[in-house]
Design a protein around this motif. Structure first.
Motif, PDB file in Angstrom:
ATOM      1  N   LEU A  80       0.382  -0.706  -0.404  1.00 51.57           N
ATOM      2  CA  LEU A  80      -0.143  -0.016   0.223  1.00 51.57           C
ATOM      3  C   LEU A  80       1.199   1.111   0.438  1.00 51.57           C
ATOM      4  O   LEU A  80       1.910   1.298   0.465  1.00 51.57           O
ATOM      5  CB  LEU A  80      -0.351   0.291   1.287  1.00 51.57           C
ATOM      6  N   PHE A  81       0.401   1.944  -0.838  1.00 48.46           N
ATOM      7  CA  PHE A  81       1.082   3.465  -0.766  1.00 48.46           C
ATOM      8  C   PHE A  81      -0.208   4.365  -0.821  1.00 48.46           C
ATOM      9  O   PHE A  81      -0.938   4.614  -0.534  1.00 48.46           O
ATOM     10  CB  PHE A  81       1.310   4.005  -1.821  1.00 48.46           C
ATOM     11  N   MET A  82      -0.010   4.789   0.562  1.00 52.36           N
ATOM     12  CA  MET A  82      -0.460   6.094   1.097  1.00 52.36           C
ATOM     13  C   MET A  82       0.036   8.233   1.074  1.00 52.36           C
ATOM     14  O   MET A  82       0.809   7.940   1.321  1.00 52.36           O
ATOM     15  CB  MET A  82      -1.165   5.635   2.781  1.00 52.36           C
ATOM     16  N   ALA A  83      -0.937   8.728   0.557  1.00 53.93           N
ATOM     17  CA  ALA A  83      -0.784  10.065   0.220  1.00 53.93           C
ATOM     18  C   ALA A  83      -1.316  10.787   1.087  1.00 53.93           C
ATOM     19  O   ALA A  83      -3.114  10.872   1.119  1.00 53.93           O
ATOM     20  CB  ALA A  83      -0.397  10.366  -0.574  1.00 53.93           C
ATOM     21  N   GLY A  84      -1.885  11.859   1.687  1.00 48.70           N
ATOM     22  CA  GLY A  84      -2.562  13.155   2.130  1.00 48.70           C
ATOM     23  C   GLY A  84      -1.642  14.118   3.215  1.00 48.70           C
ATOM     24  O   GLY A  84      -1.238  13.985   4.024  1.00 48.70           O
TER      25      GLY A  84
END
Length: 101
Positions: A80-84
């Motif tokens: 998983l890649f998460m950005a925010g």
């Protein structure tokens, strides 16, 4: 997530179950359907916490608050890649860890 078919495996030697087979209760890493079943479980869990799958790209999920994009999650197999923003990171830290305990 449950398997859609019965899958039997040879127990590890340490189990001292020679001549027996085990019936798997749920998906396991390395099965042909393993990646698909992981994705289906991930999708269900992400939707539970308010994320939406992008139309036309089943690997990308977004989260909006008050109509504004605050973060996204991109999946590839079991990565998983998460950005925010900070709000998204805090929400994800609180919610996603609870979902996969």
């Amino acid at each position: 997530r449950s398997l859609e078919i019965d899958v039997y495996v040879v127990p590890p030697t340490e189990a001292n179950q020679e001549g027996k087979l085990w019936l798997l209760n749920k998906a396991a890493y390395g099965l042909i359907d393993g990646s698909r079943l992981f994705y289906l479980q991930l999708k269900e869990k992400l939707e539970q916490i308010g994320m939406r799958e992008i139309s036309g790209n089943s690997a990308l999920f977004t989260m909006h608050v008050d109509g504004k994009l605050i973060g996204l999650v991109c999946s590839h197999v079991d990565d998983l890649f998460m950005a925010g923003n900070k709000q998204f990171k805090k929400l994800m830290a609180e919610k996603i860890l609870k979902l996969f305990k």
